[in-house]
Structure formats: structure tokens, C-alpha cells
Design a protein around this motif. Sequence first.
Motif, PDB file in Angstrom:
ATOM      1  N   LYS A  72       0.834  -1.206   0.000  1.00  0.00           N
ATOM      2  CA  LYS A  72       0.000   0.000   0.000  1.00  0.00           C
ATOM      3  C   LYS A  72       0.870   1.258   0.000  1.00  0.00           C
ATOM      4  CE  LYS A  72      -3.885   1.717   2.525  1.00  0.00           C
ATOM      5  NZ  LYS A  72      -3.695   2.184   3.882  1.00  0.00           N
ATOM      6  N   ARG A  73       1.896   1.231   0.848  1.00  0.00           N
ATOM      7  CA  ARG A  73       2.769   2.400   0.938  1.00  0.00           C
ATOM      8  C   ARG A  73       3.533   2.604  -0.376  1.00  0.00           C
ATOM      9  NH1 ARG A  73       4.364   6.680   0.551  1.00  0.00           N
ATOM     10  NH2 ARG A  73       6.207   7.607   1.526  1.00  0.00           N
ATOM     11  N   GLU A  74       3.998   1.519  -0.986  1.00  0.00           N
ATOM     12  CA  GLU A  74       4.763   1.644  -2.228  1.00  0.00           C
ATOM     13  C   GLU A  74       3.879   2.080  -3.394  1.00  0.00           C
ATOM     14  OE1 GLU A  74       8.163   1.695  -2.592  1.00  0.00           O
ATOM     15  OE2 GLU A  74       7.868   1.754  -0.429  1.00  0.00           O
ATOM     16  N   LYS A  75       2.627   1.689  -3.339  1.00  0.00           N
ATOM     17  CA  LYS A  75       1.693   2.123  -4.370  1.00  0.00           C
ATOM     18  C   LYS A  75       1.469   3.636  -4.262  1.00  0.00           C
ATOM     19  CE  LYS A  75      -2.722   0.690  -6.356  1.00  0.00           C
ATOM     20  NZ  LYS A  75      -3.815  -0.292  -6.325  1.00  0.00           N
ATOM     21  N   GLU A  76       1.293   4.094  -3.043  1.00  0.00           N
ATOM     22  CA  GLU A  76       1.125   5.531  -2.799  1.00  0.00           C
ATOM     23  C   GLU A  76       2.371   6.296  -3.249  1.00  0.00           C
ATOM     24  OE1 GLU A  76       0.557   6.409   1.387  1.00  0.00           O
ATOM     25  OE2 GLU A  76       1.052   8.508   1.049  1.00  0.00           O
TER      26      GLU A  76
END
Lengths: 433, 420
Positions: free
Chosen positions: B131-135
Amino acid sequence: MEKIVYAQLDETVYTEVLPNGLTVTLLPKNGFHKTYGLFTTKYGSIDNTFVPLGKSEKISVPDGIAHFLEHKMFEKEDGDVFQKFGRMGAAANAFTSFTQTSYLFSSTNQVKENLGTLLDFVQEPYFTEETVNKEKGIIAQEIQMYDDEPDWRLFFGLLGNLYPKHPLHIDIAGTVESIMEITPELLYTCYKTFYHPSNMNLFVVGKLDPDDLMTFIRQNQAAKTFEEAEAIERFFPEETVTDIRPFHAISMPVNRPKSIVGIKGAEPAPQGKEAMIHKTKMDILLRLLFGPTSSNYLRLYDQGILDDSFSYDYELERSFNFVAVSSDTKDPERFSETIKAILLSAKDSPELTEKNLMLIKKRMIGQHLQSLNSLEFIANQYSQQTYGEATLFDLVPIIEAITLEDILYMADQFMHEERLSAFHILSKGEKKE
Amino acid sequence: MSIQLTEGVQLHLLPTNKYKTIQITLKFKAPLKKETITQRTMIANLLEISSKRYPTQTAFRSELSELFGASFGTAVSRKGNQHILTVSLNIVNEKYLTMGNGITEKAVQFLEEVLFHPNVEEQHFDQTTFKREKEKLRDDYDGLYDDKQTYASLALQALLFEDSSQKVPSIGTAEDLEKITSSSLYQYYQSMIQDDEVDIYVMGDVEQDEIVAYFKNFSFNARQIAPRSPFYQTTSTSELREKTEEQEVTQAKLNLGYTTSVFYHGEDYYAGQVFNGLFGGFPHSKLFMNVREKESLAYYAASSLDTFRGVMVVQTGIDGKESEKVKAIVAEQLYDMQAGDFTETAFLQTKNMLKNQLIQSEDNPGSVIERIYANQLALGKTVSLQEWIEGIEMVTREQVIEVAKKVKLKGIFFLSGGVK
């Protein structure tokens, strides 16, 4: 010619100060194909108020003149110096920083011819009304290019807050207005004062024969005459902590806001080898607080407050020293408040442990050794001469000797709220794809 | 020395004692498809910060610190019809470390961990990290707008090509990112590890047998590699594509794109290098001398070739109101090249500069690996430096003129500073 052997690193350095005052350093690396020469004067963008050589009154010159001079050194009565290097297959370039101007070539053959060209073009100025005016349009475009670069603006935004009077806050290239005031006469005045061999150093690294090359350099320099050297008097405005602007923000056409936090060091910073030790302590402290193995980094990354554009640095040079921590961020306010809090409570930080210190020292030593693959890096570091006799080959033992007490002392001494400032770049208008 | 670890996976050893380091680079190659570019970028980003054993950046980077500050990174790039995911690790040679015994083996083990044991559970990447890397990647796409030189280059690229896979940035698009889930990405990761053609390069002062033994522990399966042209052939159109955009910037950017006949080690390759050097590749080039030195219109005005796509791009940063004048000067320089209006001095100087550049690149482990890999992609073999230098030396003026005549303007992107 003095020979210094660094056995652990497998490097040998040859050095000599010539009768005209020029410091020459040679570092043979004969496994390499190329030879890289760097000719540097301790004259940069901040040196805009000084007593000209042979005069007694100080003068102030237009902002950006050191950089302008660097551009104009390449043009001669018989044409462009780039062409002269080019005919011998060599690439040439130059750069100006806050405190120095460097000229360089890199070639894979005809080293002496190219080195001769480097020495001669930097030591034979040629400025005319026509060539000076022609350059103004080019440099105006260079200045405007940087005006649109958000990271550049962010960095200078912080400098404007920390150093509102010191010329450090002025763009190295000056302003479109200030460069219009530059004349050939002013360039000659600056040249004579700051390009004296006693204010310069030459560093050559790569494929070379030290004896042969040093003989060539001695002969080249002995054939030229220079005025008697004088100690250069430079002047910088007095600044106190009350001059520091704690915060400022601007808007630019960007999607990602940016934030930078800085702390201005107290004058005077240490000199010579002490400065290198001092700088290394701060580098370690910043790595402990913000490095990729710190829990601060992980927390702020996971929270989306910073990303991999995050950087931290300690700048220590003639007449200034400051810490800067910056990132692209969705929330500049939260970034700067968090970073401030970490900096101001640094001495009590749970990151400052023996275990973390050991890990960071190991990492720094390894990264330092990796950087020695690059001849350009070695030459640029060596030529800065920020640390007197100490050079980059002295760094490993310095790192090894630093203790946790040193780091705690540094954290206690440096981090003061009244010396701290933040600067933000906000997005202007709607988000654009 | 090259060894096939299994079908489709090659290990190349490049021994030298010139450096204090050992450079290890792995290249994963797949056919370029718009749908997979963004997935590959996400994988590169995830592999760069975590693995099963080192799930947090703190744990991951601590292990690298233990390996004496090993530099580790991943990157993606496009070469013609291919998309390449690169994983690289640079370590200090044990010889220069007092306590560094065994770090080469440990470094290769670290790579094995990163590649074959990602932070995955129940057939999906760890949710929080994903999720963080997608953001973060979404932010990266947003940030492409912020650097105006990058922005202008990407806008010209979108204008120049027809295929969507060639139009988009080599790191993908926000639109495709939204479709990716932690489980779909894991599925793609598995096919990448199984199907991509892999080349591994190790450069430094190493025991070759030991290195081979270390890499034999990697559980690469055999894979069939279908032969495929690495080059993308763009179409030349009679109609010029022009686009102008206004933003609140001080300096305008005028970028021009051309189709050429110059492909990597193709028939016109060496002449193309000389052409580009003369036209806009060096400080003695026509663009530099005329746009910058003679007319004082720009600080930078330069040309560069993409020899896997057969295009040339000219980039300039100028005062917005001078755009017509700059366009005319650039056109005139190309016309002069086509008419053979360049001096013998400049011609020879260009050859010397190209040779010097090439020999100098031998002093950087990263550029040596990139060159050998590009050779491998295009030709399936290494072109020796000597052969390359001879190729440059043999180029005639007539060949340069012929190449110049085949250069056709196809697109112009102008970012004007009109609004301010």
C-alpha cells in the motif's frame, strides 16, 4: 616532490609547492585509461567584497561574477578553448561553487599537451567588451533554468533564511540584473586577485608518470611571470542569530510540495584536520538520526511524510556551516515540525547507541572505499582543500576513532532552536497530470 | 567468461583488479508491454526495500550496512522493444577491509534472498508495504510534472510514438497502477522470475570458480527465449506533430524529435554517432556553436540519439518569444549537415571525442556492464573496443551526409512560459 604512501588503500600521492606558490598533487592510477586534471582557485560566488591585488581599498563586485569569469575563460583571441581540447580528443569543463572555481579536462592520450592547454588557458585571460556582452544572454538563460528547478529553489530558500546578509544566499550565477553590470575591467580585477598561483591548486589523477609530469608542470610555470603574491582580504557581512528568518514559503508550478529544515552553525567552525573530524562527527550524527537504518526514517517513510527524495547533509566550508534536511512531502508543515523536533532533541535520541554507531561506521567506511573508484570524485574532494593538510585518504582512521561521547557532545553543541529555520515550496493551482 | 546457469540465464564474469569494489548486476528482460511496465516498476520498488527475512527498511538496510555499506538498488528502463529490470549490488573487495572476510559470498546470498524470497504471504505481497509503495509510486508519477526538463522530454515522447507502450514513461503510468493489487502483482512477479531472460554480470578481482558456485544456488528454472528484434521501428509521417503547452515557468523548453536510420550497431551506427556529435552532441557541435555561442539564445541546446528506437531528440531551454527563431536555426543546422557543410577539423574532432568518450567509459564498472549488456541485446555478442574504434575511424564524410539526409523532423513540443 614529496611522496605519501597510503598502504592500506594502495595509493601513492606526489605533491609539491612550486616557487610561484602553486600547489601540485599527482595521483597515478595506471590501471585506468584516462587522466583527469583539475585546476582550482579558492574563489567562488561568496567572494564578492575584497581588496584587489595591489590596492588598499576594498571593493564590491556584481553578484555572479566568479561564475561569469569561469565562462569567459574559455574564449580567447584565437577562438574557443573547447576546440583546442577537442582537437586532442579531450573533454573539458568547469564549475563554480560558493568557495571555488575549477577547470578540468579528461583525456586518454596526449596528457602533457592537454595539461599544458589547461594551465595556459586558465593563466591567460582574454576579456573584451564584445565577448563579455555576448555571454550575458547565455548566462541569463542558465539563471532562468535554475529559477524553474524546485530543488534548487528549495535549497536557496533555506540559505535566504539562514544567511540573509551573507552572499551565500545569492545564486552562484547571480541574477539576470546583476550580470548586466559585469565589464571586462571588473573581470580583470577579480582575475588578478584570485587567480594568482598561490591561491590555486592543480590535481592530476589517472594514467600518468609522476616524475615526468611534475617536470613538465615546473617548466610550464617557470616560464610565466606573476605579480608578487599578497594575502587576499575578503569581507563578509556580520550576522547574528536575530538575522535568521525562522520560516518562509513560496509557491511554484509543482504537484509535490517540498520542505527543508536547516540549522546554522556557530562561528567560528574548526580549521584544518579538526574541521574534517568535526564534519565527520556531524555526518555520523545525521546518519544516526535520519539514515536508512534509523527508526525515524522508517516511521516517517511509512507515514508518508517523506519518500526516497529525502536527504540530509552538513555543509562546512570557508565562512559558513549548516545542516540541511529536506524531502518531497504531502505535508510540508508536518515534515518540518517533525524534523525540527528530532534535531532539537538529538542528544536524548534513542538512536544514539553504541550498536548503531558501530553499524554506521562500518557503512561509512565501505561507502567511502566504493567512492574511490571514481577519479572525478577523488580529484574533486582533494581539490577542495577545506581541511588543510588532511585529505580524503585520512578519512577511514578518523571515522574509526569517533566515539559515542563525541556524537553526544556534537548533538548538544550544535542543535539550537534560535539557529533553526524551515522553508516550504507549495503547489500553485490545480494538480496537473 | 560466460556460463549458462540454465537455459535463458547467463552468468558473465568480468575479471579486473582495477577497482576496490566488486560490482554485481542482474538484468531481467521481458518484451515491452504497456500493461506490465507499471507492474515491473512496482516489483523493482518492493525488491529494493524488503524481503521475507528483512521485512522492514531498517532490517534490510542494516544487513547492507553489515556488508560494509554495500550499495544496493533496482531500476527499470526501456530499450526499444524490451523492458529491463536491473538489480545491482556493489561491495568493497574484501582485500581492502580489515574485518571483511566472506562478504562476497554473503552479498550473493543477500541477492538470492531478495530475488527468491520477497515479503509475501498467502500469494500476495505484504499489504502494508504494498500500500505504501503504491502511494509512493503515485507520488512519483505526480512528480514527473515538477522537473520541467523531464516533463518536456516525456511530452515529446508521447507525441513522437504511435504505440502506447512507447509513449508512456519507462516507469509506467498512474492509470495502470490503479489496476494492480498485491495478489495480481505477486502473480506477475512469479512469471517474471520464471520467464524473463536473465543476464548476470560480476566485475572485479574475484575467484571465478567461487562466484559460479555461489550463483548455482539460485533456483532459476530453465526458460525458453523466443527470438525477437530488440529494436522498435517508428513510422515517419509527412505531417509534423506539434504541441504547445503553457505553464508558469521562467524558461521555455523547446524539444524537437526526429526519426533516423541509426540503430545500435546497425549499418548507419558509426556514421550516426559522428553525425550526432557534429550536429548537437559536443561543445563544438552546430547546435552549441549557433544556438548558444553565436546567438546567445540558450544555455543548453543539444541532441541525443535513442538507437534502440531510431530517434533523435533536440532539447533547448530558451526565452519563450524566441521559439520561432530557434526552430529556424535548428532547421538550418540540419540542412547544413545534409549539404555537407561541416569542416574537416570538426569532423576529425568529433571522431576523436567519440573515441575518447568510449575509452573513458572503460574506467567505470557500471558503464562497462551497460555497454556489454547492450551489445548482448542487439547482437548476442560483445563488440571489442578496438572494433568500435575502427568503426568510428572508418566513417566517411559521405556517410555522415547520407545519415543526415535520412533524419526527418517528426514532432515538436513547446513548453512556453507564457502565463507568468
